[in-house]
Design a protein around this motif. Structure first.
Motif, short mmCIF file in Angstrom:
data_model
loop_
_atom_site.label_atom_id
_atom_site.label_comp_id
_atom_site.label_asym_id
_atom_site.label_seq_id
_atom_site.Cartn_x
_atom_site.Cartn_y
_atom_site.Cartn_z
N ALA A 1 0.82 -1.21 0.00
CA ALA A 1 0.00 0.00 0.00
C ALA A 1 0.86 1.26 0.00
O ALA A 1 0.52 2.24 -0.63
CB ALA A 1 -0.92 0.00 1.21
N SER A 2 1.98 1.23 0.70
CA SER A 2 2.81 2.43 0.76
C SER A 2 3.68 2.60 -0.48
O SER A 2 4.30 3.63 -0.65
CB SER A 2 3.69 2.40 2.01
N ALA A 3 3.74 1.60 -1.36
CA ALA A 3 4.57 1.72 -2.56
C ALA A 3 4.11 2.86 -3.43
O ALA A 3 4.91 3.54 -4.06
CB ALA A 3 4.56 0.41 -3.35
N GLN A 4 2.80 3.13 -3.49
CA GLN A 4 2.31 4.22 -4.32
C GLN A 4 2.44 5.57 -3.62
O GLN A 4 2.39 6.59 -4.25
CB GLN A 4 0.85 3.96 -4.68
N GLU A 5 2.64 5.57 -2.31
CA GLU A 5 2.75 6.82 -1.57
C GLU A 5 4.20 7.21 -1.30
O GLU A 5 4.46 8.25 -0.74
CB GLU A 5 2.01 6.69 -0.24
N ALA A 6 5.13 6.36 -1.68
CA ALA A 6 6.53 6.64 -1.40
C ALA A 6 6.98 7.91 -2.11
O ALA A 6 6.55 8.20 -3.22
CB ALA A 6 7.40 5.47 -1.85
N SER A 7 7.82 8.67 -1.45
CA SER A 7 8.31 9.93 -2.03
C SER A 7 9.36 9.68 -3.10
O SER A 7 9.73 10.59 -3.82
CB SER A 7 8.88 10.82 -0.93
N ASP A 8 9.84 8.47 -3.23
CA ASP A 8 10.87 8.15 -4.19
C ASP A 8 10.25 7.86 -5.56
O ASP A 8 9.05 7.71 -5.69
CB ASP A 8 11.65 6.94 -3.68
N TYR A 9 11.06 7.77 -6.58
CA TYR A 9 10.59 7.55 -7.94
C TYR A 9 10.51 6.05 -8.25
O TYR A 9 11.20 5.24 -7.65
CB TYR A 9 11.51 8.24 -8.95
N ASN A 10 9.67 5.70 -9.20
CA ASN A 10 9.56 4.36 -9.76
C ASN A 10 9.86 4.48 -11.25
O ASN A 10 9.72 5.54 -11.82
CB ASN A 10 8.15 3.81 -9.58
N TYR A 11 10.25 3.37 -11.88
CA TYR A 11 10.45 3.43 -13.32
C TYR A 11 10.30 2.04 -13.94
O TYR A 11 10.36 1.02 -13.26
CB TYR A 11 11.79 4.04 -13.70
N VAL A 12 10.11 2.05 -15.25
CA VAL A 12 10.15 0.86 -16.08
C VAL A 12 11.09 1.17 -17.23
O VAL A 12 11.10 2.30 -17.74
CB VAL A 12 8.75 0.43 -16.56
N GLY A 13 11.93 0.18 -17.62
CA GLY A 13 12.91 0.48 -18.64
C GLY A 13 13.28 -0.72 -19.49
O GLY A 13 12.83 -1.85 -19.25
N ILE A 14 14.10 -0.45 -20.48
CA ILE A 14 14.64 -1.47 -21.36
C ILE A 14 16.14 -1.26 -21.47
O ILE A 14 16.64 -0.17 -21.18
CB ILE A 14 13.99 -1.46 -22.76
#
Length: 155
Positions: free
Chosen positions: A24-37
């Motif tokens: 649940a907190s993964a979407q509220e984290a202040s840090d960035y997420n990414y998807v890449g190749i």
């Protein structure tokens, strides 16, 4: 071999236990997420980062060489990483270090322990380049080192 199975079981258990209560907190984290190749010495790579908290992330990666006639069809790594504070004032250079599991899916599927480390470099707020090293110390009776480099879209 027995010791390797114990390490893999402990790594998988750690991943599940760490990720489950923090979903649940993964979407509220202040840090960035990414998807890449990108690419690695194993072939084409799809990778990413899912922040669990300010300093913890899951960084899955899947790679293939598209040669499905061999026994190493798809390689994967699923580590939990500690994200260090940015090395520069602008917050663009972000190193990480972690551990988890890696292995192969195919004729000879396997699950191994893995240690990883690397850096994300944020080119803009939405784009980054990344590089990492994945060390599997018990891969097929010897250690195995893989390198991953790519580009990602941050969200």
């Amino acid at each position: 071999m027995f010791f390797n199975r114990i390490l893999c079981s402990l790594g998988l258990t750690a991943v599940v236990l760490a990720a489950a209560p923090l979903t649940a907190s993964a979407q509220e984290a202040s840090d960035y997420n990414y998807v890449g190749i990108g690419g690695s010495d194993e072939g084409f790579v799809v990778n990413g980062k899912i922040s669990l908290s300010e300093h913890l992330s899951v960084r899955p990666a899947v790679s293939t060489d598209f040669d499905f006639d061999d026994s190493e069809d798809v390689n994967y790594v699923l580590p939990i990483t500690y994200d260090f504070n940015a090395l520069d004032a602008a917050g663009r250079v972000n190193p990480f270090l972690g551990a988890g599991i890696s292995g192969e899916l195919g004729d000879d599927s396997s699950v191994e322990a893995a240690v990883t480390g690397g850096t994300d470099y944020r080119v803009t707020n939405n784009w980054l380049v990344n590089g990492s090293v994945v060390w599997s110390p018990f891969q097929d009776g010897s250690d195995d080192v893989d390198f991953i480099a790519g580009i990602g879209y941050s969200f």
